[in-house]
Scaffold this motif. Structure first.
Motif, PDB file in Angstrom:
ATOM      1  N   SER A 375     -39.800 -33.297  81.059  1.00 44.50           N
ATOM      2  CA  SER A 375     -39.272 -32.065  81.438  1.00 44.50           C
ATOM      3  C   SER A 375     -39.512 -31.857  82.933  1.00 44.50           C
ATOM      4  CB  SER A 375     -39.779 -30.939  80.403  1.00 44.50           C
ATOM      5  OG  SER A 375     -39.611 -30.800  79.243  1.00 44.50           O
ATOM      6  N   VAL A 376     -38.765 -32.530  83.915  1.00 42.84           N
ATOM      7  CA  VAL A 376     -39.037 -32.574  85.155  1.00 42.84           C
ATOM      8  C   VAL A 376     -39.150 -31.489  85.972  1.00 42.84           C
ATOM      9  CG1 VAL A 376     -36.528 -33.233  85.724  1.00 42.84           C
ATOM     10  CG2 VAL A 376     -38.702 -33.995  87.269  1.00 42.84           C
ATOM     11  N   LEU A 377     -38.259 -30.423  85.243  1.00 38.58           N
ATOM     12  CA  LEU A 377     -38.292 -28.876  85.787  1.00 38.58           C
ATOM     13  C   LEU A 377     -38.483 -27.983  84.558  1.00 38.58           C
ATOM     14  CD1 LEU A 377     -35.092 -29.058  88.163  1.00 38.58           C
ATOM     15  CD2 LEU A 377     -37.347 -29.303  88.798  1.00 38.58           C
ATOM     16  N   PRO A 378     -39.874 -27.828  84.247  1.00 40.75           N
ATOM     17  CA  PRO A 378     -40.128 -27.189  83.049  1.00 40.75           C
ATOM     18  C   PRO A 378     -39.578 -26.024  82.900  1.00 40.75           C
ATOM     19  CG  PRO A 378     -42.008 -27.620  84.460  1.00 40.75           C
ATOM     20  CD  PRO A 378     -40.883 -28.456  85.024  1.00 40.75           C
ATOM     21  N   LEU A 379     -39.815 -25.183  84.116  1.00 49.67           N
ATOM     22  CA  LEU A 379     -39.148 -23.713  84.042  1.00 49.67           C
ATOM     23  C   LEU A 379     -37.866 -23.626  84.413  1.00 49.67           C
ATOM     24  CD1 LEU A 379     -42.411 -23.628  83.974  1.00 49.67           C
ATOM     25  CD2 LEU A 379     -42.150 -21.364  85.490  1.00 49.67           C
ATOM     26  N   GLY A 380     -37.002 -24.545  84.799  1.00 48.08           N
ATOM     27  CA  GLY A 380     -35.780 -24.638  85.204  1.00 48.08           C
ATOM     28  C   GLY A 380     -35.702 -23.998  86.592  1.00 48.08           C
ATOM     29  N   LEU A 381     -34.613 -23.441  87.136  1.00 48.87           N
ATOM     30  CA  LEU A 381     -34.404 -22.682  88.165  1.00 48.87           C
ATOM     31  C   LEU A 381     -34.181 -21.077  87.723  1.00 48.87           C
ATOM     32  CD1 LEU A 381     -32.547 -25.022  90.647  1.00 48.87           C
ATOM     33  CD2 LEU A 381     -35.086 -24.153  90.590  1.00 48.87           C
ATOM     34  N   PRO A 382     -34.662 -20.201  88.351  1.00 45.89           N
ATOM     35  CA  PRO A 382     -34.493 -18.855  87.860  1.00 45.89           C
ATOM     36  C   PRO A 382     -33.025 -18.488  87.768  1.00 45.89           C
ATOM     37  CG  PRO A 382     -35.338 -18.681  90.111  1.00 45.89           C
ATOM     38  CD  PRO A 382     -35.542 -20.124  89.579  1.00 45.89           C
ATOM     39  N   ARG A 383     -32.852 -17.400  86.702  1.00 48.76           N
ATOM     40  CA  ARG A 383     -31.404 -16.863  86.643  1.00 48.76           C
ATOM     41  C   ARG A 383     -31.585 -15.417  87.034  1.00 48.76           C
ATOM     42  NH1 ARG A 383     -27.864 -19.907  83.516  1.00 48.76           N
ATOM     43  NH2 ARG A 383     -28.710 -22.343  83.714  1.00 48.76           N
ATOM     44  N   ALA A 384     -30.603 -14.777  87.173  1.00 46.32           N
ATOM     45  CA  ALA A 384     -30.580 -13.430  87.504  1.00 46.32           C
ATOM     46  C   ALA A 384     -29.168 -12.890  86.605  1.00 46.32           C
ATOM     47  CB  ALA A 384     -30.394 -12.866  88.695  1.00 46.32           C
ATOM     48  N   LEU A 385     -29.232 -11.837  85.932  1.00 45.23           N
ATOM     49  CA  LEU A 385     -27.967 -11.284  85.246  1.00 45.23           C
ATOM     50  C   LEU A 385     -27.072 -10.580  86.199  1.00 45.23           C
ATOM     51  CD1 LEU A 385     -29.742  -9.643  82.335  1.00 45.23           C
ATOM     52  CD2 LEU A 385     -28.393 -11.483  82.143  1.00 45.23           C
ATOM     53  N   ILE A 386     -25.823 -10.969  85.929  1.00 45.30           N
ATOM     54  CA  ILE A 386     -24.808 -10.369  86.766  1.00 45.30           C
ATOM     55  C   ILE A 386     -24.145  -9.271  86.036  1.00 45.30           C
ATOM     56  CG2 ILE A 386     -24.339 -12.769  87.820  1.00 45.30           C
ATOM     57  CD1 ILE A 386     -21.588 -12.671  86.319  1.00 45.30           C
ATOM     58  N   ARG A 387     -24.887  -8.691  85.144  1.00 46.97           N
ATOM     59  CA  ARG A 387     -24.256  -7.549  84.276  1.00 46.97           C
ATOM     60  C   ARG A 387     -25.192  -7.372  82.903  1.00 46.97           C
ATOM     61  NH1 ARG A 387     -19.852 -11.001  82.505  1.00 46.97           N
ATOM     62  NH2 ARG A 387     -20.121 -11.783  80.455  1.00 46.97           N
TER      63      ARG A 387
END
Length: 505
Positions: A375-387
């Motif tokens: 799992s080379v990026l274990p937390l992924g990259l952060p998201r933000a809700l667009i709605r």
């Protein structure tokens, strides 16, 4: 005189009235913003109680953030809230929650959450950390330009195979002597994306290129350490604290200078209408839109987009290859079985090709299992809700910062037979045929899937099969003593440093 005095009084009264109106407007705006934050926090999913300012910092154990978040999920459920200092983050844990959000509501979760360490030098430019129309425009442009220069076609396979031959020659020169493969793998992987972005490859001994690769590696390691995590929580405070996190920005300035010099060379040497690489394509688009004040094709955007492709096309793939070799050293019986399948299907007189992948079920399963396990990026990259959205009986407001805990899908016992151990049968059916799994998401699912996912898959397959076809891998010491625990884990899982020896097969 009386008239002038009267005018001044009227002017003062008007000014005071205007200031009063502005003050009331600001107070009203502040009150509304406070109410909006309060509503948003009230509606947040449950989670561990935060401390003032510190949030859940004391519970988020240094170096094991992914593990701690999965442990918290067992108590608080698949959708819960942690506080990263003063900022709340909604965590998605487990395959089902990640699917429900990132796949079934992909558009709503397509925003990119801000990370202070990236925001400081990207300012929302480039592909990875931009949002809205800029992100959509740049992503669509990049996909088209990358395809034009071979990504996703047989052309890129030829380039990877050419680079494979080069790195095998370098490996051959080490025959029998212990060596650390990191730099050679960095060189090989980076050269593939360099041919697309810069239109050229670099010699493995080029000191400037080696320096750049070391900068990438150093930044990835620091950003994956406690220093990087803490900077993202308390950037204003950490700016005043001595520590290795300051090297991130020094390293970036050096990378920025290199990229700017490459762009300047392209400006001076290009022929209009005859693009040689991605930079030329971008410059042509800048020419087409130079009179549009709303254009997303600007100098700063080109620098950041080039950095995104250069860094993204190097570090995670190289890390995966390095981790893959370490795992093969730990499990020599797995490496031997891959080599047996390669001998039977491909032989030893020609290099493996992408067309062979469908006929190498065990090898394909091993390569998928490597990516799942590390799992080379274990937390992924952060998201933000667009709605605003509803998710698992929780109402989440537009702008909510979201952590997609990708490692939790890879360690989900409802999806994998043996999730906590390295086991290629996680991707094999009862007949020994390769079996994909929707819970396999190293490149993140949904609309923010990694732009270079297809390229990375091809490189991982072609580089690792070529190495295993030609060499037997010998550890320096006993396989039983090899520790697969990441050196640090935060943004990325960085494998421990190691050496190996090669013997010709």
């Amino acid at each position: 005189v009386e008239g002038a005095r009267h005018d001044r009084m009227v002017t003062c009264e008007a000014t005071l009235l205007l200031l009063l109106i502005l003050t009331l407007m600001l107070m009203s705006w502040g009150w509304l913003a406070h109410q909006a934050r309060a509503r948003m926090q009230k509606d947040l999913p449950p989670g561990p109680a935060p401390l003032p300012l510190l949030g859940n910092l004391l519970q988020l154990q240094s170096g094991h953030l992914d593990r701690v978040l999965m442990e918290l999920s067992s108590r608080w459920g698949p959708v819960f809230t942690v506080w990263l200092g003063p900022r709340p983050a909604v965590v998605l844990s487990g395959y089902a929650a990640l699917r429900d959000a990132l796949v079934l509501q992909a558009d709503a979760f397509s925003g990119r959450g801000s990370m202070a360490v990236f925001e400081r030098f990207t300012h929302g430019n480039g592909i990875v950390f931009s949002n809205g129309p800029r992100w959509r425009t740049l992503r669509n442009f990049a996909l088209g330009a990358l395809k034009e220069f071979g990504v996703g076609t047989s052309t890129i396979e030829e380039r990877i195979l050419e680079e494979t031959a080069c790195v095998l020659d370098e490996f051959q020169a080490t025959m029998g002597a212990p060596f650390d493969p990191r730099r050679l793998l960095d060189n090989a992987v980076s050269n593939v994306i360099c041919t697309v972005v810069f239109g050229k490859r670099y010699n493995y001994g080029d000191p400037e290129f080696l320096r750049l690769l070391d900068l990438f590696s150093d930044n990835f390691r620091i950003m994956s350490s406690r220093w990087g995590e803490t900077y993202n929580m308390f950037p204003s405070f950490m700016d005043w604290i001595p520590g290795p996190h300051h090297r991130i920005f020094k390293n970036f300035q050096e990378l920025r200078l290199f990229i700017s010099e490459q762009i300047q060379w392209h400006r001076q040497s290009r022929q209009t209408g005859e693009p040689r690489d991605f930079i030329d394509c971008f410059l042509e688009q800048m020419d087409k839109e130079h009179q549009d004040p709303e254009s997303h094709f600007q100098d700063e955007t080109l620098v950041m987009t080039t950095h995104n492709l250069f860094f993204g096309g190097t570090e995670t793939t190289s890390t995966t290859l390095r981790y893959g070799l370490l795992i093969m050293l730990k499990y020599p019986e797995v490496a031997a079985k891959v080599q047996e399948e390669l001998d039977a299907t491909v032989g030893r007189t020609r290099a493996p090709s992408l067309a062979d992948r469908a006929h190498l079920p065990y090898t394909n399963a091993v390569l998928h299992e490597i990516q799942r396990f590390i799992s080379v990026l274990p937390l992924g990259l952060p998201r933000a809700l667009i709605r605003d959205v509803n998710l698992r009986n929780h109402f989440l407001h537009k702008g909510t910062f979201v952590i997609p805990l990708l490692v939790s899908a890879h360690r989900d016992p409802t999806q994998f037979k043996d999730p906590d151990h390295f086991n290629p049968t996680n991707f094999l059916d009862d007949q020994g045929e390769f079996q994909n799994n929707d819970a396999f998401m190293p490149f993140a699912p949904g609309k923010r899937m990694c732009l270079g996912a297809g390229l990375a898959r091809s490189e991982i397959f072609l580089f690792l099969t070529a190495i295993l076809q030609k060499f037997s891998l010998l550890p320096v010491g006993s396989p039983a003593d090899i520790d697969l625990t990441p050196q640090c884990t935060g943004l990325g899982n960085v494998p421990p440093a190691f050496q190996l020896r090669l013997v010709a097969r």
